[in-house]
Write a protein that holds these residues in place. Structure first.
Motif, PDB file in Angstrom:
ATOM      1  N   GLY A  84       0.964  -1.467   0.398  1.00 27.52           N
ATOM      2  CA  GLY A  84       0.080   0.050   0.471  1.00 27.52           C
ATOM      3  C   GLY A  84       1.070   1.206  -0.675  1.00 27.52           C
ATOM      4  N   THR A  85       2.577   1.295  -0.321  1.00 27.46           N
ATOM      5  CA  THR A  85       2.857   2.388  -0.311  1.00 27.46           C
ATOM      6  C   THR A  85       3.973   2.075  -1.186  1.00 27.46           C
ATOM      7  N   PHE A  86       5.020   2.938  -1.265  1.00 26.24           N
ATOM      8  CA  PHE A  86       5.638   3.683  -2.141  1.00 26.24           C
ATOM      9  C   PHE A  86       7.234   3.139  -2.038  1.00 26.24           C
ATOM     10  N   GLY A  87       7.210   2.385  -0.645  1.00 31.24           N
ATOM     11  CA  GLY A  87       8.913   2.370  -0.269  1.00 31.24           C
ATOM     12  C   GLY A  87       9.672   2.196  -0.776  1.00 31.24           C
ATOM     13  N   GLY A  88       8.727   1.850  -2.146  1.00 31.39           N
ATOM     14  CA  GLY A  88      10.463   0.427  -2.340  1.00 31.39           C
ATOM     15  C   GLY A  88      10.881   1.924  -3.953  1.00 31.39           C
ATOM     16  N   LEU A  89      10.968   2.861  -3.708  1.00 29.21           N
ATOM     17  CA  LEU A  89      11.132   3.686  -4.566  1.00 29.21           C
ATOM     18  C   LEU A  89      12.664   4.373  -3.815  1.00 29.21           C
ATOM     19  N   LEU A  90      12.708   3.901  -2.584  1.00 27.51           N
ATOM     20  CA  LEU A  90      13.982   4.386  -1.383  1.00 27.51           C
ATOM     21  C   LEU A  90      15.095   3.350  -1.668  1.00 27.51           C
ATOM     22  N   ALA A  91      15.800   3.606  -2.413  1.00 25.57           N
ATOM     23  CA  ALA A  91      16.742   2.479  -2.526  1.00 25.57           C
ATOM     24  C   ALA A  91      18.082   2.949  -1.994  1.00 25.57           C
ATOM     25  N   SER A  92      19.304   1.751  -1.316  1.00 20.49           N
ATOM     26  CA  SER A  92      19.873   2.300  -0.466  1.00 20.49           C
ATOM     27  C   SER A  92      21.247   3.351  -1.228  1.00 20.49           C
ATOM     28  N   PRO A  93      21.579   5.011  -0.570  1.00 22.20           N
ATOM     29  CA  PRO A  93      22.482   5.485  -0.980  1.00 22.20           C
ATOM     30  C   PRO A  93      23.659   4.787  -2.053  1.00 22.20           C
ATOM     31  N   ALA A  94      23.952   5.231  -2.724  1.00 24.09           N
ATOM     32  CA  ALA A  94      24.954   4.920  -3.642  1.00 24.09           C
ATOM     33  C   ALA A  94      25.706   5.614  -3.197  1.00 24.09           C
ATOM     34  N   THR A  95      27.456   4.911  -3.069  1.00 24.44           N
ATOM     35  CA  THR A  95      28.323   5.276  -2.206  1.00 24.44           C
ATOM     36  C   THR A  95      29.531   5.575  -3.332  1.00 24.44           C
ATOM     37  N   ASP A  96      29.139   6.155  -4.348  1.00 25.55           N
ATOM     38  CA  ASP A  96      30.003   7.064  -4.868  1.00 25.55           C
ATOM     39  C   ASP A  96      30.107   8.479  -5.413  1.00 25.55           C
ATOM     40  N   ARG A  97      28.580   8.605  -4.853  1.00 24.37           N
ATOM     41  CA  ARG A  97      28.119   9.582  -4.837  1.00 24.37           C
ATOM     42  C   ARG A  97      27.714  10.598  -3.555  1.00 24.37           C
ATOM     43  N   MET A  98      28.807  12.299  -3.450  1.00 21.30           N
ATOM     44  CA  MET A  98      28.405  12.629  -2.147  1.00 21.30           C
ATOM     45  C   MET A  98      27.737  13.791  -1.759  1.00 21.30           C
ATOM     46  N   CYS A  99      26.985  14.204  -1.008  1.00 21.93           N
ATOM     47  CA  CYS A  99      26.130  15.239  -0.689  1.00 21.93           C
ATOM     48  C   CYS A  99      26.412  15.680   0.169  1.00 21.93           C
ATOM     49  N   PRO A 100      26.156  17.508  -0.650  1.00 23.12           N
ATOM     50  CA  PRO A 100      26.574  18.185   1.361  1.00 23.12           C
ATOM     51  C   PRO A 100      25.525  18.388   1.974  1.00 23.12           C
ATOM     52  N   GLN A 101      25.800  18.199   3.461  1.00 22.91           N
ATOM     53  CA  GLN A 101      24.962  17.854   5.159  1.00 22.91           C
ATOM     54  C   GLN A 101      24.228  19.427   5.286  1.00 22.91           C
ATOM     55  N   HIS A 102      23.812  20.412   4.187  1.00 22.71           N
ATOM     56  CA  HIS A 102      23.113  20.875   4.901  1.00 22.71           C
ATOM     57  C   HIS A 102      21.873  20.747   4.584  1.00 22.71           C
ATOM     58  N   PHE A 103      20.415  21.357   5.147  1.00 27.08           N
ATOM     59  CA  PHE A 103      19.961  20.296   5.546  1.00 27.08           C
ATOM     60  C   PHE A 103      18.204  21.607   4.854  1.00 27.08           C
TER      61      PHE A 103
END
Length: 143
Positions: A84-103
């Motif tokens: 009943g949800t689309f939680g399967g859209l959420l995958a483990s983040p790829a380790t080769d791409r870094m994101c800034p830690q700002h909110f």
């Protein structure tokens, strides 16, 4: 008189059987509707966030809507719809791409009808980069 009643009853029965057959033919062509609005909003909660982009998506009987790639988005939603949800859209983040830690929260939503049932799903990411990594650049929210 009895012969006339039997003839009328037989023809009435044939009409009913013919009607039932037609009803069965109609129900075979019915489908459970799947039509949703996908949105990407700025903010931590869909109720108070400001919608930045939104598209419509209809997946049954055929893929259509304002989504730029409706067939791919429908396939992704079908493959990731769980319990009943689309939680399967959420995958483990790829380790080769870094994101800034700002909110700078970004909320994605799926609202509408999916396979005949009302659905309302949302998920909030810390920022747009995290959203892109987590959704693995999937088709559903690529608009």
């Amino acid at each position: 008189m009895l012969r006339r009643f039997a003839a009328v009853s037989a023809s009435a029965l044939l009409c009913l059987v013919g009607t039932a057959g037609a009803a069965e033919a109609r129900t075979e062509s019915l489908y459970a509707p799947s039509a949703v609005v996908l949105s990407i909003s700025k903010g931590a909660d869909a109720g108070s966030a400001v919608v930045q982009r939104a598209v419509t998506l209809s997946c049954a009987p055929t893929a259509s809507g304002t989504h730029p790639a409706p067939e791919a988005a429908c396939a992704e939603l079908k493959a990731t719809h769980e319990g009943g949800t689309f939680g399967g859209l959420l995958a483990s983040p790829a380790t080769d791409r870094m994101c800034p830690q700002h909110f700078d929260p970004v909320t994605v939503t799926v609202d509408g009808v999916w396979e005949g049932a009302r659905t309302s799903w949302q998920y909030t990411f810390g920022n747009a980069c995290t959203m892109g990594v987590t959704l693995n650049e999937g088709a559903a929210f690529s608009f």
